[in-house]
Design a protein around this motif. Sequence first.
Motif, PDB file in Angstrom:
ATOM      1  N   LEU A 127       1.001  -1.000  -0.070  1.00 53.30           N
ATOM      2  CA  LEU A 127      -0.124  -0.051   0.016  1.00 53.30           C
ATOM      3  C   LEU A 127       0.839   1.365  -0.145  1.00 53.30           C
ATOM      4  O   LEU A 127       1.505   1.501   0.975  1.00 53.30           O
ATOM      5  CB  LEU A 127      -1.036   0.020   1.312  1.00 53.30           C
ATOM      6  N   ASN A 128       0.963   1.637  -1.226  1.00 54.24           N
ATOM      7  CA  ASN A 128       1.963   2.803  -1.303  1.00 54.24           C
ATOM      8  C   ASN A 128       1.490   4.099  -0.285  1.00 54.24           C
ATOM      9  O   ASN A 128       0.616   4.616  -0.304  1.00 54.24           O
ATOM     10  CB  ASN A 128       1.894   3.404  -2.755  1.00 54.24           C
ATOM     11  N   ALA A 129       2.695   4.630   0.418  1.00 51.46           N
ATOM     12  CA  ALA A 129       2.509   5.368   1.578  1.00 51.46           C
ATOM     13  C   ALA A 129       2.350   6.569   1.085  1.00 51.46           C
ATOM     14  O   ALA A 129       1.561   7.544   1.906  1.00 51.46           O
ATOM     15  CB  ALA A 129       3.745   5.373   2.564  1.00 51.46           C
ATOM     16  N   LYS A 130       2.616   7.131  -0.064  1.00 53.30           N
ATOM     17  CA  LYS A 130       2.318   8.363  -0.754  1.00 53.30           C
ATOM     18  C   LYS A 130       0.632   8.416  -0.806  1.00 53.30           C
ATOM     19  O   LYS A 130       0.248   9.516  -1.039  1.00 53.30           O
ATOM     20  CB  LYS A 130       2.966   8.405  -2.088  1.00 53.30           C
ATOM     21  N   LEU A 131       0.100   7.182  -1.192  1.00 52.99           N
ATOM     22  CA  LEU A 131      -1.410   7.320  -1.355  1.00 52.99           C
ATOM     23  C   LEU A 131      -2.331   6.955  -0.477  1.00 52.99           C
ATOM     24  O   LEU A 131      -3.352   7.230  -0.070  1.00 52.99           O
ATOM     25  CB  LEU A 131      -1.614   6.538  -2.567  1.00 52.99           C
ATOM     26  N   VAL A 132      -1.746   6.048   0.462  1.00 55.34           N
ATOM     27  CA  VAL A 132      -2.748   5.332   1.432  1.00 55.34           C
ATOM     28  C   VAL A 132      -2.051   5.827   2.920  1.00 55.34           C
ATOM     29  O   VAL A 132      -0.978   5.629   3.187  1.00 55.34           O
ATOM     30  CB  VAL A 132      -2.386   3.632   1.494  1.00 55.34           C
ATOM     31  N   GLU A 133      -3.262   6.532   3.660  1.00 55.79           N
ATOM     32  CA  GLU A 133      -2.729   7.084   4.963  1.00 55.79           C
ATOM     33  C   GLU A 133      -3.324   6.181   6.074  1.00 55.79           C
ATOM     34  O   GLU A 133      -4.414   5.799   5.940  1.00 55.79           O
ATOM     35  CB  GLU A 133      -3.336   8.494   5.044  1.00 55.79           C
ATOM     36  N   ARG A 134      -2.596   5.965   6.731  1.00 55.92           N
ATOM     37  CA  ARG A 134      -2.955   4.964   7.855  1.00 55.92           C
ATOM     38  C   ARG A 134      -3.185   5.978   9.141  1.00 55.92           C
ATOM     39  O   ARG A 134      -2.381   6.768   9.767  1.00 55.92           O
ATOM     40  CB  ARG A 134      -1.632   4.110   8.463  1.00 55.92           C
ATOM     41  N   ARG A 135      -4.461   6.047   9.843  1.00 53.61           N
ATOM     42  CA  ARG A 135      -4.684   6.890  10.687  1.00 53.61           C
ATOM     43  C   ARG A 135      -5.221   6.122  11.903  1.00 53.61           C
ATOM     44  O   ARG A 135      -6.011   5.148  12.028  1.00 53.61           O
ATOM     45  CB  ARG A 135      -5.956   7.629  10.085  1.00 53.61           C
ATOM     46  N   PRO A 136      -4.561   6.420  13.234  1.00 57.34           N
ATOM     47  CA  PRO A 136      -5.074   5.783  14.508  1.00 57.34           C
ATOM     48  C   PRO A 136      -6.304   6.204  14.987  1.00 57.34           C
ATOM     49  O   PRO A 136      -7.060   7.395  14.804  1.00 57.34           O
ATOM     50  CB  PRO A 136      -3.995   6.435  15.464  1.00 57.34           C
ATOM     51  N   LEU A 137      -6.982   5.201  15.231  1.00 55.70           N
ATOM     52  CA  LEU A 137      -8.535   5.315  15.959  1.00 55.70           C
ATOM     53  C   LEU A 137      -8.317   5.345  17.420  1.00 55.70           C
ATOM     54  O   LEU A 137      -7.549   4.500  18.065  1.00 55.70           O
ATOM     55  CB  LEU A 137      -9.176   4.117  15.647  1.00 55.70           C
ATOM     56  N   THR A 138      -8.777   6.265  18.240  1.00 56.25           N
ATOM     57  CA  THR A 138      -8.731   6.556  19.667  1.00 56.25           C
ATOM     58  C   THR A 138      -9.894   6.027  20.088  1.00 56.25           C
ATOM     59  O   THR A 138     -11.082   6.358  19.719  1.00 56.25           O
ATOM     60  CB  THR A 138      -8.375   8.041  20.068  1.00 56.25           C
ATOM     61  N   VAL A 139      -9.662   4.898  21.245  1.00 51.98           N
ATOM     62  CA  VAL A 139     -11.076   4.152  21.333  1.00 51.98           C
ATOM     63  C   VAL A 139     -11.818   5.168  22.323  1.00 51.98           C
ATOM     64  O   VAL A 139     -11.265   6.246  22.894  1.00 51.98           O
ATOM     65  CB  VAL A 139     -10.739   3.074  22.380  1.00 51.98           C
ATOM     66  N   ASP A 140     -13.288   4.880  22.558  1.00 50.93           N
ATOM     67  CA  ASP A 140     -14.279   5.982  22.955  1.00 50.93           C
ATOM     68  C   ASP A 140     -14.007   7.506  22.481  1.00 50.93           C
ATOM     69  O   ASP A 140     -14.459   8.206  23.118  1.00 50.93           O
ATOM     70  CB  ASP A 140     -13.886   5.706  24.481  1.00 50.93           C
ATOM     71  N   HIS A 141     -13.497   7.556  21.241  1.00 50.33           N
ATOM     72  CA  HIS A 141     -13.414   8.955  21.002  1.00 50.33           C
ATOM     73  C   HIS A 141     -13.744   9.034  19.390  1.00 50.33           C
ATOM     74  O   HIS A 141     -13.444   8.713  18.601  1.00 50.33           O
ATOM     75  CB  HIS A 141     -11.879   9.370  20.791  1.00 50.33           C
ATOM     76  N   PRO A 142     -15.350   9.454  19.383  1.00 54.18           N
ATOM     77  CA  PRO A 142     -15.934   9.451  18.013  1.00 54.18           C
ATOM     78  C   PRO A 142     -14.941  10.299  16.999  1.00 54.18           C
ATOM     79  O   PRO A 142     -14.673  11.571  17.359  1.00 54.18           O
ATOM     80  CB  PRO A 142     -17.188  10.118  18.284  1.00 54.18           C
ATOM     81  N   SER A 143     -14.781  10.110  15.851  1.00 54.96           N
ATOM     82  CA  SER A 143     -14.268  10.728  14.858  1.00 54.96           C
ATOM     83  C   SER A 143     -14.673  10.766  13.520  1.00 54.96           C
ATOM     84  O   SER A 143     -15.204   9.675  13.032  1.00 54.96           O
ATOM     85  CB  SER A 143     -12.462  10.732  14.850  1.00 54.96           C
ATOM     86  N   GLU A 144     -14.585  11.765  12.942  1.00 50.47           N
ATOM     87  CA  GLU A 144     -15.170  11.886  11.312  1.00 50.47           C
ATOM     88  C   GLU A 144     -14.161  11.286  10.565  1.00 50.47           C
ATOM     89  O   GLU A 144     -12.876  10.969  10.321  1.00 50.47           O
ATOM     90  CB  GLU A 144     -15.205  13.321  10.790  1.00 50.47           C
ATOM     91  N   LEU A 145     -14.920  10.285   9.651  1.00 49.61           N
ATOM     92  CA  LEU A 145     -14.085   9.423   8.798  1.00 49.61           C
ATOM     93  C   LEU A 145     -13.886  10.132   7.476  1.00 49.61           C
ATOM     94  O   LEU A 145     -14.876  10.572   6.694  1.00 49.61           O
ATOM     95  CB  LEU A 145     -15.015   8.224   8.095  1.00 49.61           C
ATOM     96  N   LEU A 146     -12.532  10.459   7.039  1.00 48.13           N
ATOM     97  CA  LEU A 146     -12.269  11.514   5.986  1.00 48.13           C
ATOM     98  C   LEU A 146     -11.500  10.389   5.084  1.00 48.13           C
ATOM     99  O   LEU A 146     -10.817   9.720   5.446  1.00 48.13           O
ATOM    100  CB  LEU A 146     -11.336  12.357   6.449  1.00 48.13           C
ATOM    101  N   ASP A 147     -11.564  10.763   3.950  1.00 48.04           N
ATOM    102  CA  ASP A 147     -10.997  10.147   2.796  1.00 48.04           C
ATOM    103  C   ASP A 147      -9.395  10.696   2.725  1.00 48.04           C
ATOM    104  O   ASP A 147      -9.096  11.386   3.759  1.00 48.04           O
ATOM    105  CB  ASP A 147     -11.461  10.517   1.432  1.00 48.04           C
ATOM    106  N   ARG A 148      -8.827  10.182   1.878  1.00 49.38           N
ATOM    107  CA  ARG A 148      -6.944  10.213   2.018  1.00 49.38           C
ATOM    108  C   ARG A 148      -7.015  11.637   1.989  1.00 49.38           C
ATOM    109  O   ARG A 148      -5.907  12.068   2.335  1.00 49.38           O
ATOM    110  CB  ARG A 148      -6.597   9.588   0.731  1.00 49.38           C
TER     111      ARG A 148
END
Length: 308
Positions: A127-148
């Motif tokens: 998964l080419n790191a230039k195109l695919v961003e890996r994002r941490p999920l903090t548990v119990d913390h709602p966050s908006e799902l954003l595209d790349r």
Amino acid sequence: MKIIVLGAGAGGGFPQWNCNCGNCRRARAGDPSAVSLTQSSLAVSADGERWVLLNASPDLRRQIELTPALQPQTAGRSSPIVGAVLCNADVDHTAGLLTMREMQPLAVYATPRVLDVLARNAMFNVLNAKLVERRPLTVDHPSELLDRYGQSTGLRVEAFTVPGKVALWLEQIDAENFGSVPEDTVGLKISDLAGTKSFFYIPGCASMPPELAARLTGAGLVMFDGTTYADNEMIVAGFSDKTASRMGHMSMAGTNGSLNALGPLGIGRRVYVHINNTNPALLGDTLERRVVEAAGWEVGFDGMEILL
Ligand code: MLT
Ligand code: MN
Ligand code: ZN
């Protein structure tokens, strides 16, 4: 919000490649009460155009070919799939990432623990790191799902820890609970941005502690771990020396099963997913299927669509 069950099966799918149990034989014979299942994954979309995978199964390529909404919609190379959220690092939930390796921008969300597992496995560098961003999920913390590129998908995710264990292939046999940490297994609450529509997705859960029961109480829709019907099913079948709970899964039946645990929680709609090929309730004509349906459950199937 639209949900598509891409795969309602557990790891191995139904029929499983090396299994010749009665269930798998019936599926191979084309029995209408034993319909094949691919491995565990959902797709969800707020607008019907941009889709987020909830887990990425080894069967993803086939699942895309069976799901027109996930196929390229414009000329050249493109995909309506803008990202994926992972519940754990099991093979059935992560190997599909390798299918999405052809220079496609994606956002991959998982707990820091699961991201660390992926980071330490060099094969995921396809998964080419230039195109695919890996994002941490903090548990119990709602966050908006954003595209790349930071555009909203119109969806929000909240991950929460559930009882479970580390991925099978990372088990440390001598460590307590096989070296698991709480962030090895999470459930997800997916909501629209207004917070008016939401559902829970929990494909792996070893037990139902009071705080998890409280979280699910009154939910409109819960898609839940349906791996086995009986806790000792794999042992009785002679396929394993492990109970379902040892594998990180609640059985459907039994005192501590999900029928008992979720029944009283006032949930609007309960759908089983992650169903193992040994589970008699995956067949359309069994007593066990009648029991779960009489208890108000639906048994998920590949291609099931739910509109919220
Ligand atoms: C599980 O759900 O227990 C795992 O997917 C098992 C496996 O990795 O085969
Ligand atoms: Mn699994
Ligand atoms: Zn089988």
